[in-house]
Design an enzyme around this catalytic site. Structure first.
Site, short mmCIF file in Angstrom:
data_model
loop_
_atom_site.label_atom_id
_atom_site.label_comp_id
_atom_site.label_asym_id
_atom_site.label_seq_id
_atom_site.Cartn_x
_atom_site.Cartn_y
_atom_site.Cartn_z
CD GLU A 204 81.97 -24.54 -44.43
OE1 GLU A 204 81.18 -25.45 -44.70
OE2 GLU A 204 83.14 -24.73 -44.03
CB CYS B 32 82.02 -19.09 -39.43
SG CYS B 32 82.16 -20.87 -39.31
CB THR C 240 80.01 -28.04 -33.39
OG1 THR C 240 81.24 -28.20 -34.12
CG2 THR C 240 80.25 -28.25 -31.91
NE ARG D 283 94.34 -26.11 -25.67
CZ ARG D 283 94.90 -26.20 -24.46
NH1 ARG D 283 95.41 -27.34 -24.07
NH2 ARG D 283 94.96 -25.14 -23.68
CB THR E 7 90.10 -23.12 -33.73
OG1 THR E 7 89.79 -23.91 -32.58
CG2 THR E 7 90.47 -24.03 -34.89
CG HIS F 255 81.15 -17.64 -35.07
ND1 HIS F 255 80.18 -18.22 -35.86
CD2 HIS F 255 82.20 -18.52 -35.05
CE1 HIS F 255 80.62 -19.39 -36.30
NE2 HIS F 255 81.84 -19.60 -35.82
CE LYS G 221 85.55 -24.56 -23.76
NZ LYS G 221 86.35 -25.75 -23.41
CG ASN H 73 79.58 -23.24 -36.04
OD1 ASN H 73 78.96 -22.28 -36.50
ND2 ASN H 73 80.88 -23.40 -36.17
CB SER I 107 88.38 -20.23 -39.74
OG SER I 107 87.91 -20.69 -38.50
#
Lengths: 389, 345, 132
Positions: free
Chosen positions: B79, B111, B152, B200, B202, B235, B240, B267, B297
């Site tokens: 990306e 991603c 990230t 959130r 996501t 991924h 978390k 990431n 995404s």
């Protein structure tokens, strides 16, 4: 000595301008000012040919064919006008073109020299510009600059001969000492060795005081034969000998990286032509674009053995009042290094010495002098031996 | 999806840049005190997706001694294309000395562009249209200064050389499953430097929903269960999410441990699950089954089931990714800002 | 140099393609059309080893155009594993930690760009080896 049917080639006049920052002048104007000084002192204003050494005006001012524009400004017609480019030896090569022209009989009275307008370029462009004699493939590919070869040669030299870097850097102290008395020099003040050693690094281990400043200047010489010089009642010095050569352009492919092979060959040719050896020299102008370049040049032209020149410089034998003065007006480091004009300055200074017109920088009884000029780190080198009558 | 003709991974390599910045160093600029990860990698000033893809592909080729003249596709999923228009893979073709008789394209699916490229090469090889191909996921992701993503968004990539099983593979592709829906959790409009996201949103509707659907789809269609797999790689947008999705799907901490790199490298976007997969292959033994599930995404997830063969021992990436990570050095926020071109000289 | 000459040199710069003299075995990078050791014009293209060691180096601090966006960089005289000596720019290295004998390997990096909207030029730089 080179002799043609037309006589001995001589330098019968010079015109220089002080090496400065000339913000209000362009490259052709600088050249005109130097030529005007020459015209004033010789009374001659007509020339059969003009050779103009210049390195970078095509690159920074984007002015090509300076010799033609100079001819036009000087009002010359039916003149052979040629630009000569050979890096920071351009001025010296222009003078050799003039000598060959006179020797061939094609021209009788020739104007030759160099001009550079370095201050028109901004620092990053200038650092690229002065590196352009190197292979552009490497300049762009690895960020090779003109100083890289000097720096790496310096490290090899120190390692190989166990030389103290201070002895090498001392050349800049000597240069400043001489330049402090020279009207046309850029840095007219003495420096201390500590100042030079503690100056900021520019290409480690080279520091700022190991390298020469690129600024503005123009210097021109009048080249003719002894007979014509006499006819016009001009004082002159003879071109006793000259030589030129090239080296491997890639430093890392050189067989001996701490010998300036082109300078060595050029000086051997020049000594042979002049029929003299180093012991007969009264002074030397070497192309010390960096201190290490100056040290290696002194060795390569045969004045000192490999690995020994720095110690001699430090010992004082090459000061103005020493046994064999060098860089009598400060060399590239302190007189200044206006690239394409530098070689012409060195020749003009040699002429001043032999004619006894060197003022406070006069070397006593200067009769024979050697002038060395080179392109980059000995990509090519040219040597002249000048002598009085 | 299950190929008619057997295909798998011939060689692989992964790479992350030398530099990382601690989350704490970013947080200290913006006054934040809790962080999604510990460190994130970022590229040096002379690196971009193409150079990272080159590093990963070079390691893959050299480690497996792959026959370059038989590689007929090179696809880069990213990306962060250096150019909006000009393919990235063409540089790799000439730089790696591959045959010019080759397919090349850049893939984009946030991603999961890397696994998308992988799936395409599996198809080309399985159909016997080409002998071998390289699929790469690589990114130099950018987060807007001060944004959540700045903590990230990292740089890294992994390359996979894909061949038929007859040519000898270090891991056989058993089956795959892709799940996609129009779920706008994260995007970057044309001409924009930084992506935007819906915080959130996501999470549950995007990351979790798509990965769970692709993995469950794979399980249901081909009869797998979590305990069939020695390892699983998901991924890794933070530390978390991959741990939580693993536990939701019934995987243990041990199964995801070798491939969980986000805490120390961040990431790496299109590289994320693929770099984790490389780290897992670095320790896998013949006979081990590995689950790989990417997430992109927008949104979608590709899930793959692999079985490692005895060739793994001779074709492991040299150096392994954890060695490359261990050579990393920290840099401050100022260096990060300059190297990332956020301020200009 | 323009984008077009950069394109012409790309293979040499991407892969360290030099030439080897078929008569005496001397290797040159970048290419030459004639061997400077034995004078032969019979040279063949050869891909040079990607590893070597630093023989000498300097740090360029007067940054030339095209390399002036970032801090000083090191240029090293490198002896490749086959004994060929070349110049290379170092990357991913702390300038105060470079030393003679340092083992380095080739990697592809961005060299320079023709402005924000122009082309990005890539080529080999050398960095400390990732592993032996």
């Amino acid at each position: 000595m080179e002799v043609s049917l037309l006589g001995i080639p001589v330098i019968a006049g010079y015109g220089v301008i002080p090496i400065r920052e000339y913000w209000d002048k362009d490259v052709v104007s600088l050249a005109i000012n130097a030529v005007q000084n020459l015209v004033k002192s010789t009374g001659l204003k007509d020339f059969d040919a003009i050779y103009v050494g210049n390195m970078l005006s095509k690159y920074y001012e984007e002015q090509a064919s300076i010799s033609v524009h100079l001819a036009d400004e000087l009002g010359l017609e039916d003149v052979y006008a040629l630009d000569v480019e050979c890096g920071d030896a351009s001025g010296a090569y222009a003078v050799l073109e003039a000598i060959k022209d006179v020797l061939s009989g094609e021209s009788k009275i020739v104007l030759a020299g160099g001009v550079e307008k370095s201050t028109d370029e901004l620092p990053h462009r200038l650092y690229r510009g002065i590196s352009l004699s190197e292979d552009i493939f490497l300049v762009d590919y690895i960020g090779l600059t003109n100083l890289v070869n000097h720096a790496i040669a310096l490290k090899m030299y120190i390692r190989r001969y166990n030389v103290d870097k201070a002895d090498i850097t001392y050349l800049s102290v000597l240069d400043h000492e001489n330049a402090s008395k020279a009207r046309h020099a850029y840095f007219r003040f003495p420096i201390k060795l500590d100042t030079a050693l503690n100056s900021p690094p520019v290409a480690d281990p080279l520091t700022l005081f190991d390298i020469s400043p690129n600024i503005d200047g123009a210097a021109f010489l009048l080249i003719t034969t002894d007979d014509i010089a006499k006819e016009y009642n001009l004082n002159y010095v003879k071109v006793l000998g000259y030589g030129y050569s090239v080296n491997r352009t890639r430093f890392y492919e050189r067989f001996d990286p701490t010998t300036l092979t082109a300078a060595k060959r050029a000086s051997q040719q020049a000594f042979k032509r002049a029929g003299i050896n180093t012991s007969e020299l009264d002074f030397i102008e070497i192309h010390d674009s960096t201190t290490i370049a100056g040290v290696l040049a002194l060795e390569s032209i045969g004045v000192h053995g490999s690995g020994t020149a720095a110690k001699y410089i430090r010992s004082g034998v090459h000061r103005l009042d020493g046994e064999l003065p060098i860089n009598t007006f400060g060399g590239l480091k302190a007189r200044g290094n206006p690239l394409g004009a530098t070689g012409a300055y060195a020749i003009a200074e040699g002429v001043m010495q032999i004619l006894g017109e060197a003022g406070g920088n006069q070397v006593k009884d200067a009769k024979i002098g050697l002038i060395h000029s080179m392109n980059g780190f000995d990509l090519s080198s040219i040597v002249f031996i000048l002598g009085g009558d | 999806m299950k190929p008619v003709n057997g295909v798998g991974i011939y060689g692989y390599g992964a790479y992350v840049p030398r530099y990382y910045i601690e989350n704490e160093a970013i947080g200290s600029i913006w006054g934040r005190i809790t962080y999604p990860i510990k460190n994130k990698s970022f590229p040096s000033f002379d690196e971009d997706t193409i150079t990272i893809a080159y590093e990963a592909a070079r390691i893959a080729i050299e480690s497996s001694n792959a026959p370059k003249d038989r590689i007929h596709a090179v696809f880069i999923g990213t990306e962060s294309k250096p150019y909006a228009v000009k393919p990235s893979g063409t540089v790799l073709v000439d730089a790696l000395g591959l045959s010019n008789k080759i397919l090349s394209a850049d893939y984009e699916f946030a991603c999961k562009a890397g696994t998308e490229a992988m799936e395409t090469v599996f198809g080309l090889v399985a159909s016997k249209m080409i002998d071998m191909g390289i699929a790469i996921g690589a990114d130099t992701a950018q987060g807007r200064p001060g944004d959540e993503l700045e903590y990230t968004a990292a740089a890294g990539g992994a390359a996979y050389i894909i061949s038929s099983v007859e040519d000898g593979v270090l891991a056989v592709l058993e089956a795959s499953y892709s799940y996609v829906s129009d779920t706008p959790d994260f995007w970057r409009r044309s001409g924009e430097k930084y992506p935007r996201h819906l915080y959130r949103f996501t999470g549950e509707p995007a990351y979790f929903n798509h990965i769970i659907n692709s993995v469950n789809g794979l399980f249901e269609e081909y009869g797998y269960k979590p305990s069939d797999f020695k390892y699983a790689v998901f991924h890794q947008p933070n530390a978390k999410f991959p741990q939580r999705v693993a536990s939701k799907l019934g995987f243990t901490k041990d199964q995801i441990a070798p491939g969980l790199l986000s805490p120390v490298i961040g990431n790496t976007y299109s590289g994320s699950s693929l770099v984790g997969f490389a780290a897992t292959l670095d320790v896998a033994k013949p006979g081990d089954k590995i689950l790989l599930a990417s997430f992109g995404s927008g949104a979608g997830s590709d899930a793959f089931a692999f079985e490692v063969t005895e060739l793994i021992e001779e074709r492991r990436a040299k150096p392994p990714i954890r060695d490359i990570i261990s050579r990393m050095v920290p840099r401050d926020y100022a260096t990060y800002v300059v190297y990332r071109g956020k301020i200009w000289r | 140099m323009t984008e077009i000459s950069d394109w012409r040199y790309r293979i040499e710069r991407y892969r360290l393609i030099g030439v080897r003299c078929r008569r005496c075995g001397s290797v040159y990078y970048p290419k030459r059309s004639k061997c400077i050791k034995c004078g032969s014009s019979d040279l063949e293209e050869v891909e040079l080893p990607k590893r070597g060691r630093v023989v000498e180096y300097t740090i360029v601090r007067l940054l030339p155009d095209r390399y002036n966006r970032f801090h000083p960089y090191a240029v090293a005289l490198i002896e490749l594993d086959d004994g060929t000596r070349i110049y290379g720019q170092l990357t991913d290295v702390d300038l105060d930690k470079i030393h003679e004998g340092m083992e380095v390997e080739a990697t592809l990096r961005k060299l320079y760009e023709y402005g924000e909207s122009g082309q990005i030029v890539y080529g080999i730089k050398f960095r400390p080896v990732l592993s032996r």
